[in-house]
Design a protein around this motif. Structure first.
Motif, PDB file in Angstrom:
ATOM      1  N   ILE A  40       0.860  -1.177   0.000  1.00  0.00           N
ATOM      2  CA  ILE A  40       0.000   0.000   0.000  1.00  0.00           C
ATOM      3  C   ILE A  40       0.898   1.230   0.000  1.00  0.00           C
ATOM      4  CG2 ILE A  40      -1.783   1.279   1.230  1.00  0.00           C
ATOM      5  CD1 ILE A  40      -2.489  -1.443   2.595  1.00  0.00           C
ATOM      6  N   LYS A  41       0.761   2.066  -1.020  1.00  0.00           N
ATOM      7  CA  LYS A  41       1.506   3.318  -1.098  1.00  0.00           C
ATOM      8  C   LYS A  41       0.552   4.452  -0.752  1.00  0.00           C
ATOM      9  CE  LYS A  41       5.003   1.899  -4.363  1.00  0.00           C
ATOM     10  NZ  LYS A  41       5.781   2.264  -5.537  1.00  0.00           N
ATOM     11  N   MET A  42       0.909   5.189   0.288  1.00  0.00           N
ATOM     12  CA  MET A  42       0.052   6.273   0.777  1.00  0.00           C
ATOM     13  C   MET A  42       0.736   7.617   0.558  1.00  0.00           C
ATOM     14  SD  MET A  42      -1.031   4.545   4.399  1.00  0.00           S
ATOM     15  CE  MET A  42      -1.171   6.168   5.053  1.00  0.00           C
ATOM     16  N   ASN A  43      -0.042   8.586   0.111  1.00  0.00           N
ATOM     17  CA  ASN A  43       0.444   9.945  -0.074  1.00  0.00           C
ATOM     18  C   ASN A  43      -0.513  10.909   0.620  1.00  0.00           C
ATOM     19  OD1 ASN A  43       2.777   9.549  -1.847  1.00  0.00           O
ATOM     20  ND2 ASN A  43       1.244   8.688  -3.222  1.00  0.00           N
ATOM     21  N   MET A  90       4.263   7.040   2.632  1.00  0.00           N
ATOM     22  CA  MET A  90       4.523   5.799   3.342  1.00  0.00           C
ATOM     23  C   MET A  90       4.172   4.618   2.447  1.00  0.00           C
ATOM     24  SD  MET A  90       2.950   4.676   7.037  1.00  0.00           S
ATOM     25  CE  MET A  90       3.621   6.136   7.792  1.00  0.00           C
ATOM     26  N   THR A  91       5.005   3.598   2.502  1.00  0.00           N
ATOM     27  CA  THR A  91       4.710   2.343   1.832  1.00  0.00           C
ATOM     28  C   THR A  91       4.601   1.287   2.916  1.00  0.00           C
ATOM     29  OG1 THR A  91       5.917   3.009  -0.139  1.00  0.00           O
ATOM     30  CG2 THR A  91       5.495   0.659   0.129  1.00  0.00           C
ATOM     31  N   LEU A  92       3.518   0.565   2.896  1.00  0.00           N
ATOM     32  CA  LEU A  92       3.226  -0.422   3.921  1.00  0.00           C
ATOM     33  C   LEU A  92       2.964  -1.753   3.241  1.00  0.00           C
ATOM     34  CD1 LEU A  92       2.457  -0.727   7.012  1.00  0.00           C
ATOM     35  CD2 LEU A  92       0.121  -0.335   6.280  1.00  0.00           C
ATOM     36  N   LYS A  93       3.551  -2.808   3.767  1.00  0.00           N
ATOM     37  CA  LYS A  93       3.265  -4.148   3.255  1.00  0.00           C
ATOM     38  C   LYS A  93       2.398  -4.857   4.284  1.00  0.00           C
ATOM     39  CE  LYS A  93       7.222  -4.530   0.276  1.00  0.00           C
ATOM     40  NZ  LYS A  93       8.519  -5.123   0.046  1.00  0.00           N
ATOM     41  N   VAL A  94       1.310  -5.440   3.809  1.00  0.00           N
ATOM     42  CA  VAL A  94       0.390  -6.161   4.687  1.00  0.00           C
ATOM     43  C   VAL A  94       0.145  -7.557   4.128  1.00  0.00           C
ATOM     44  CG1 VAL A  94      -0.751  -4.075   5.561  1.00  0.00           C
ATOM     45  CG2 VAL A  94      -1.673  -5.209   3.557  1.00  0.00           C
ATOM     46  N   CYS A  95      -0.096  -8.472   5.036  1.00  0.00           N
ATOM     47  CA  CYS A  95      -0.331  -9.859   4.657  1.00  0.00           C
ATOM     48  C   CYS A  95      -1.781 -10.226   4.952  1.00  0.00           C
ATOM     49  CB  CYS A  95       0.599 -10.773   5.457  1.00  0.00           C
ATOM     50  SG  CYS A  95       0.355 -12.523   5.065  1.00  0.00           S
ATOM     51  N   ILE A  96      -2.454 -10.753   3.956  1.00  0.00           N
ATOM     52  CA  ILE A  96      -3.829 -11.239   4.099  1.00  0.00           C
ATOM     53  C   ILE A  96      -3.787 -12.745   3.861  1.00  0.00           C
ATOM     54  CG2 ILE A  96      -6.188 -11.107   3.215  1.00  0.00           C
ATOM     55  CD1 ILE A  96      -5.124  -8.539   4.584  1.00  0.00           C
ATOM     56  N   THR A  97      -4.205 -13.490   4.869  1.00  0.00           N
ATOM     57  CA  THR A  97      -4.186 -14.949   4.739  1.00  0.00           C
ATOM     58  C   THR A  97      -5.350 -15.419   3.868  1.00  0.00           C
ATOM     59  OG1 THR A  97      -5.592 -15.346   6.666  1.00  0.00           O
ATOM     60  CG2 THR A  97      -3.205 -15.155   7.072  1.00  0.00           C
ATOM     61  N   ALA A  98      -5.241 -16.638   3.371  1.00  0.00           N
ATOM     62  CA  ALA A  98      -6.336 -17.231   2.588  1.00  0.00           C
ATOM     63  C   ALA A  98      -7.588 -17.343   3.452  1.00  0.00           C
ATOM     64  CB  ALA A  98      -5.918 -18.601   2.064  1.00  0.00           C
ATOM     65  N   GLU A  99      -7.390 -17.653   4.738  1.00  0.00           N
ATOM     66  CA  GLU A  99      -8.535 -17.765   5.657  1.00  0.00           C
ATOM     67  C   GLU A  99      -9.231 -16.421   5.809  1.00  0.00           C
ATOM     68  OE1 GLU A  99      -5.397 -18.851   6.378  1.00  0.00           O
ATOM     69  OE2 GLU A  99      -5.747 -21.016   6.211  1.00  0.00           O
ATOM     70  N   GLN A 100      -8.456 -15.337   5.926  1.00  0.00           N
ATOM     71  CA  GLN A 100      -9.055 -14.013   6.046  1.00  0.00           C
ATOM     72  C   GLN A 100      -9.812 -13.644   4.780  1.00  0.00           C
ATOM     73  OE1 GLN A 100      -5.403 -11.988   7.054  1.00  0.00           O
ATOM     74  NE2 GLN A 100      -6.125 -11.581   9.135  1.00  0.00           N
ATOM     75  N   ALA A 101      -9.230 -13.944   3.639  1.00  0.00           N
ATOM     76  CA  ALA A 101      -9.901 -13.651   2.378  1.00  0.00           C
ATOM     77  C   ALA A 101     -11.203 -14.445   2.272  1.00  0.00           C
ATOM     78  CB  ALA A 101      -8.979 -13.969   1.206  1.00  0.00           C
ATOM     79  N   SER A 171      -4.184   6.620  -1.762  1.00  0.00           N
ATOM     80  CA  SER A 171      -3.336   5.434  -1.740  1.00  0.00           C
ATOM     81  C   SER A 171      -3.646   4.514  -2.907  1.00  0.00           C
ATOM     82  CB  SER A 171      -3.492   4.685  -0.419  1.00  0.00           C
ATOM     83  OG  SER A 171      -4.769   4.104  -0.355  1.00  0.00           O
ATOM     84  N   GLN A 172      -2.672   3.662  -3.168  1.00  0.00           N
ATOM     85  CA  GLN A 172      -2.825   2.610  -4.170  1.00  0.00           C
ATOM     86  C   GLN A 172      -2.346   1.325  -3.531  1.00  0.00           C
ATOM     87  OE1 GLN A 172      -0.703   5.434  -5.103  1.00  0.00           O
ATOM     88  NE2 GLN A 172      -2.642   6.427  -5.582  1.00  0.00           N
ATOM     89  N   GLY A 173      -3.085   0.261  -3.764  1.00  0.00           N
ATOM     90  CA  GLY A 173      -2.697  -1.039  -3.262  1.00  0.00           C
ATOM     91  C   GLY A 173      -2.475  -1.982  -4.427  1.00  0.00           C
ATOM     92  N   ARG A 174      -1.451  -2.827  -4.276  1.00  0.00           N
ATOM     93  CA  ARG A 174      -1.223  -3.827  -5.317  1.00  0.00           C
ATOM     94  C   ARG A 174      -0.753  -5.117  -4.665  1.00  0.00           C
ATOM     95  NH1 ARG A 174       4.269  -4.169  -7.880  1.00  0.00           N
ATOM     96  NH2 ARG A 174       5.659  -3.128  -6.433  1.00  0.00           N
ATOM     97  N   TRP A 175      -1.233  -6.214  -5.219  1.00  0.00           N
ATOM     98  CA  TRP A 175      -0.865  -7.542  -4.760  1.00  0.00           C
ATOM     99  C   TRP A 175       0.548  -7.824  -5.243  1.00  0.00           C
ATOM    100  CZ3 TRP A 175       0.130 -12.240  -7.330  1.00  0.00           C
ATOM    101  CH2 TRP A 175       0.065 -13.391  -6.525  1.00  0.00           C
ATOM    102  N   LEU A 176       1.404  -8.321  -4.346  1.00  0.00           N
ATOM    103  CA  LEU A 176       2.783  -8.618  -4.701  1.00  0.00           C
ATOM    104  C   LEU A 176       3.046 -10.100  -4.900  1.00  0.00           C
ATOM    105  CD1 LEU A 176       4.677  -6.254  -2.221  1.00  0.00           C
ATOM    106  CD2 LEU A 176       4.178  -5.856  -4.645  1.00  0.00           C
ATOM    107  N   SER A 177       2.457 -10.932  -3.997  1.00  0.00           N
ATOM    108  CA  SER A 177       2.817 -12.343  -4.011  1.00  0.00           C
ATOM    109  C   SER A 177       1.849 -13.135  -3.159  1.00  0.00           C
ATOM    110  CB  SER A 177       4.236 -12.484  -3.436  1.00  0.00           C
ATOM    111  OG  SER A 177       4.546 -13.824  -3.165  1.00  0.00           O
ATOM    112  N   GLY A 178       1.748 -14.408  -3.451  1.00  0.00           N
ATOM    113  CA  GLY A 178       0.964 -15.298  -2.604  1.00  0.00           C
ATOM    114  C   GLY A 178       1.695 -15.644  -1.309  1.00  0.00           C
TER     115      GLY A 178
END
Length: 190
Positions: A40-43, A90-101, A171-178
């Protein structure tokens, strides 16, 4: 020196809170996004006073002993945070689990006591919120452009020390990886 760092300490938590709220807004309809590591890139749009305080704090950070600065930067990187104190970006990396999704629940920071009102309109998610720790309220609109990307606009009002401050964040969010690597999953509300 202390004054600039103290002013920065009020906006950085506000930006982090906004980041988690933005992430939560975008991920509230989690069946439409991929689980895994997100960036997540925040401005933020900072007031001239806040910009000056952030720039001064950035200078003070640069003047820290190299070992202390490196330790601070490593701690932030381990948490998935990269901040430019001069601009507030700010750039923030967040993890979303398969269970959360799969649960389609709102991931939120464990800090703060927030209440959300979410409304889905097609590819847009409207989020109105109020938090007591820190005292913060506002609203945002997140637009999902694909299962791997979104953009968001949020406006917040914070109250601290008898002062009220308004902050707008794009902000813009983009998926990076599984694979989330070393980034811990976001906490999910119960």
């Amino acid at each position: 020196m202390k004054n600039a760092l103290m002013k920065t300490r009020t906006v950085v938590p506000q930006l982090l809170c906004a980041a988690f709220l933005l992430a939560g807004s975008a991920l509230a309809q989690a069946q439409n996004i991929k689980p895994g590591l997100w960036e997540i890139k925040m401005n933020p749009q900072l007031s001239p006073e806040r910009q000056a305080a952030m720039a001064q704090a950035q200078q003070q950070l640069a003047q820290m002993p190299a070992e202390q600065r490196k330790m601070m930067e490593e701690m932030m990187a381990k948490a998935g945070v990269n901040a430019n104190l001069a601009t507030g970006a700010m750039t923030l990396k967040v993890c979303i689990t398969a269970e959360q999704a799969a649960l389609n629940q709102l991931p939120v920071s464990s800090q703060g006591n927030c209440k959300h009102q979410l409304e889905r309109k097609g590819a847009q998610i409207l989020n109105r919120f109020s938090c007591s720790e820190p005292e913060l309220s506002g609203e945002g609109t997140t637009t999902l452009s694909s299962p791997e990307a979104y953009s968001s606009n949020m406006s917040t009002v914070s109250r601290a020390g008898g002062k009220t401050e308004t902050l707008s964040v794009q902000s813009q969010g983009r998926w990076l990886s599984g694979d989330c690597g070393g980034i811990a999953p976001m906490k999910t509300s119960k």
